[in-house]
Design an enzyme around this catalytic site. Structure first.
Site, short mmCIF file in Angstrom:
data_model
loop_
_atom_site.label_atom_id
_atom_site.label_comp_id
_atom_site.label_asym_id
_atom_site.label_seq_id
_atom_site.Cartn_x
_atom_site.Cartn_y
_atom_site.Cartn_z
N SER A 50 47.19 64.49 47.10
CA SER A 50 48.07 64.02 46.03
C SER A 50 48.93 65.08 45.37
O SER A 50 49.89 64.75 44.66
CB SER A 50 47.21 63.34 44.96
OG SER A 50 46.20 64.23 44.53
N GLY A 52 50.18 69.64 45.45
CA GLY A 52 50.14 70.94 46.12
C GLY A 52 50.32 70.89 47.62
O GLY A 52 51.16 70.16 48.16
N GLU A 75 42.25 61.25 41.27
CA GLU A 75 43.27 61.25 40.22
C GLU A 75 42.97 60.20 39.17
O GLU A 75 42.24 59.25 39.42
CB GLU A 75 44.65 60.98 40.85
CG GLU A 75 45.07 62.01 41.90
CD GLU A 75 45.27 63.41 41.34
OE1 GLU A 75 45.41 63.56 40.11
OE2 GLU A 75 45.27 64.37 42.13
N ALA A 112 35.87 62.89 47.29
CA ALA A 112 35.85 63.23 48.73
C ALA A 112 34.52 63.83 49.17
O ALA A 112 34.19 63.81 50.35
CB ALA A 112 36.97 64.22 49.03
N TYR A 235 40.42 87.45 44.15
CA TYR A 235 40.50 86.33 45.11
C TYR A 235 39.80 86.69 46.43
O TYR A 235 38.65 86.32 46.64
CB TYR A 235 41.97 85.91 45.33
CG TYR A 235 42.05 84.48 45.82
CD1 TYR A 235 42.50 83.45 45.00
CD2 TYR A 235 41.62 84.15 47.10
CE1 TYR A 235 42.51 82.14 45.44
CE2 TYR A 235 41.63 82.85 47.55
CZ TYR A 235 42.09 81.86 46.73
OH TYR A 235 42.10 80.56 47.17
P1 NAD Z 1 45.90 71.25 44.11
O1 NAD Z 1 45.09 71.38 42.86
O2 NAD Z 1 47.36 71.05 43.98
O3 NAD Z 1 45.34 70.05 45.03
C1 NAD Z 1 44.00 69.70 45.11
C2 NAD Z 1 43.84 68.32 45.73
O4 NAD Z 1 42.43 68.05 45.85
C3 NAD Z 1 44.42 67.16 44.91
O5 NAD Z 1 44.97 66.19 45.78
C4 NAD Z 1 43.19 66.56 44.21
O6 NAD Z 1 43.32 65.18 43.88
C5 NAD Z 1 42.17 66.76 45.32
N1 NAD Z 1 40.78 66.74 44.85
C6 NAD Z 1 40.16 67.61 44.02
N2 NAD Z 1 38.86 67.26 43.87
C7 NAD Z 1 38.66 66.16 44.64
C8 NAD Z 1 37.54 65.33 44.92
N3 NAD Z 1 36.34 65.57 44.38
N4 NAD Z 1 37.73 64.29 45.73
C9 NAD Z 1 38.95 63.99 46.27
N5 NAD Z 1 40.03 64.75 46.07
C10 NAD Z 1 39.89 65.83 45.25
O7 NAD Z 1 45.55 72.54 44.96
P2 NAD Z 1 46.32 73.41 46.05
O8 NAD Z 1 46.72 74.69 45.42
O9 NAD Z 1 47.29 72.61 46.82
O10 NAD Z 1 45.08 73.79 46.99
C11 NAD Z 1 44.78 73.13 48.20
C12 NAD Z 1 44.15 74.12 49.15
O11 NAD Z 1 45.10 75.15 49.46
C13 NAD Z 1 42.92 74.84 48.54
O12 NAD Z 1 41.96 75.03 49.54
C14 NAD Z 1 43.50 76.18 48.11
O13 NAD Z 1 42.54 77.20 48.05
C15 NAD Z 1 44.51 76.41 49.24
N6 NAD Z 1 45.56 77.42 48.95
C16 NAD Z 1 46.23 77.40 47.76
C17 NAD Z 1 47.18 78.40 47.52
C18 NAD Z 1 47.96 78.44 46.21
O14 NAD Z 1 48.53 79.48 45.89
N7 NAD Z 1 48.03 77.36 45.48
C19 NAD Z 1 47.46 79.38 48.48
C20 NAD Z 1 46.80 79.32 49.70
C21 NAD Z 1 45.83 78.35 49.93
#
Ligand code: NAD
Length: 392
Positions: A50, A52, A75, A112, A235
């Protein structure tokens, strides 16, 4: 209601439905302006769909490759008096756009980590999609309830081994200051691995495999951030880094366990970006504001959608993708190369409260942060009365 941002610390507690829809549309437009993702996936499951990186992956699969997508997210639904979360509105907008384009889209809003959610996903795949050829694992969560024991584990963002003192930027107080982060104990490290490590990714693939819904030559990827020297203490070499190392273990196990469907499992390392997850990590807002400025000067600045699109075209669906020694895909090279890191390290050494807004591109960081919640998008009338209740 007229909706203005309500910022509390590092989060915004409301979201704008029209702005979120615009944000989704702009990401779709970007993907449509690029060459098709071909070959590409046909039936995709996105866990964490949803916001990122997960949302960007879903948009790339659907609008870049014409894939059917099933999303899983966690959400809050809106009411007459309170807006829903951004992820709720993003998902509603994604469904509207997918439907208009004749693309199958379905989303389960649930935990999830639970067995119930996995069972529901499998039921819907069997009923509507047949099988899945790409599973994107993009969860970012502060806690996880173990589906067998019911115990709730919380993750921590702490250094490992010894305390670490560094600069940070407090977005709430507009203040650059030093912070000392105490090291995690063994239990905190283990709990962070339990929440953000590979166990749940493995449980998903196990459930999908047992149900016979993984297509031959299926691919799966989970996302990591590896970073460099400046971010390692909080990190890469910290509690969250330990959890991310566990993804590498899980990827190897997945490749070994599901050879019958020739599963390809990758950890994909992406660049640091403003998302709801990253803005909660100490030091990251300062690092990201500085790196934004440097990468813009270098002409390499990218958002989630550009990263996701490249991951599909240059990684997952490339004929000969480049893997690192650990078998990972990398889309973070423009950030982590030596020259770019040398520039950001030089800025890091100089940055103070006085020169922060000169040296860092906090303006872009803050704009990106607001955009996550649907604020500050061109073409949206933020003085207009809007209905917060939007369904999908
Ligand atoms: P985000 O917070 O934008 O997205 C998280 C998603 O997980 C959302 O869709 C949320 O609804 C879902 N979610 C959370 N808990 C949940 C649950 N219990 N059940 C179902 N859905 C659930 O985060 P993001 O930054 O897009 O991170 C996504 C991945 O990318 C992570 O593994 C993060 O470590 C990795 N990442 C992030 C970055 C960064 O800079 N943001 C960089 C590299 C990798």
């Amino acid at each position: 209601m007229v909706i203005k941002p309500k910022i509390r610390g590092f989060i915004c507690t409301n979201a704008h439905p029209v702005g979120c829809a615009e944000n989704v549309k702009q990401q779709i437009e970007f993907v449509k302006s690029q060459p098709k993702v071909s070959p590409g996936p046909k039936n995709v499951l996105v866990i964490g769909s949803s916001t990122g990186y997960g949302l960007a992956s879903r948009i790339t699969a659907a609008f870049g490759a014409g894939a059917s997508t099933l999303g899983v997210c966690f959400e809050k639904e809106p009411t007459e008096r309170k807006t829903g979360t951004a992820g709720w509105y993003n998902t509603a907008a994604f469904h509207t756009e997918a439907k208009a384009a004749g693309l199958y889209a379905d989303t389960i809003n649930g935990d999830a980590f639970s067995n119930e959610c996995k069972a529901e996903v499998i039921e819907r795949i069997k009923a509507n999609m047949g099988s899945i050829d790409l599973v994107v694992y993009s969860l970012a969560s502060p806690k996880r309830k173990d589906p067998e024991t019911g115990e709730v584990y919380s993750s921590t963002l702490k250094p490992v081994g010894k305390a670490y003192t560094t600069k940070t930027y407090d977005t709430d107080k507009d203040l650059v200051h030093d912070i000392t982060l105490e090291p995690a104990n063994d239990e905190e490290i283990a709990n962070t691995v339990k929440v953000m490590g590979g166990e749940d990714w493995e449980l998903w693939l196990k459930a999908l495999h047992e149900a016979g819904v993984l297509a031959d030559n299926c691919q799966t990827t989970a996302y990591t951030y590896i970073g460099k020297k400046l971010t390692w203490p909080i990190y890469g070499h910290a509690t969250i880094g330990r959890a991310k190392e566990d993804l590498d273990r899980a990827a190897t196990a997945l490749r070994e366990n599901y050879q019958d469907v020739n599963l390809k499992a990758y950890v994909s390392s992406l660049k640091a970006l403003v998302t709801q997850a990253s803005s909660a990590i100490p030091v990251m807002p300062l690092y990201i504001s500085l790196i934004y400025g440097v990468m813009k000067q270098e002409g390499t600045h990218e958002g989630c959608i550009e990263q996701a699109y490249r991951l599909f075209t240059e990684g997952l669906y490339a004929s000969n993708p480049t893997l690192d020694d650990g078998g990972r895909l990398h889309m973070d090279g423009h950030e982590t190369n030596e020259q770019t890191q040398a520039r950001v390290e030089a800025l890091w050494d100089q940055v103070t409260q006085e020169n922060f807004h000169e040296l860092a591109d906090y303006e872009e960081y803050h704009k990106d942060f607001l955009r996550l919640f649907g604020f500050g998008l061109n073409g949206v009338d933020y003085d207009a009365d809007v209905d917060p209740v939007v369904n999908w």
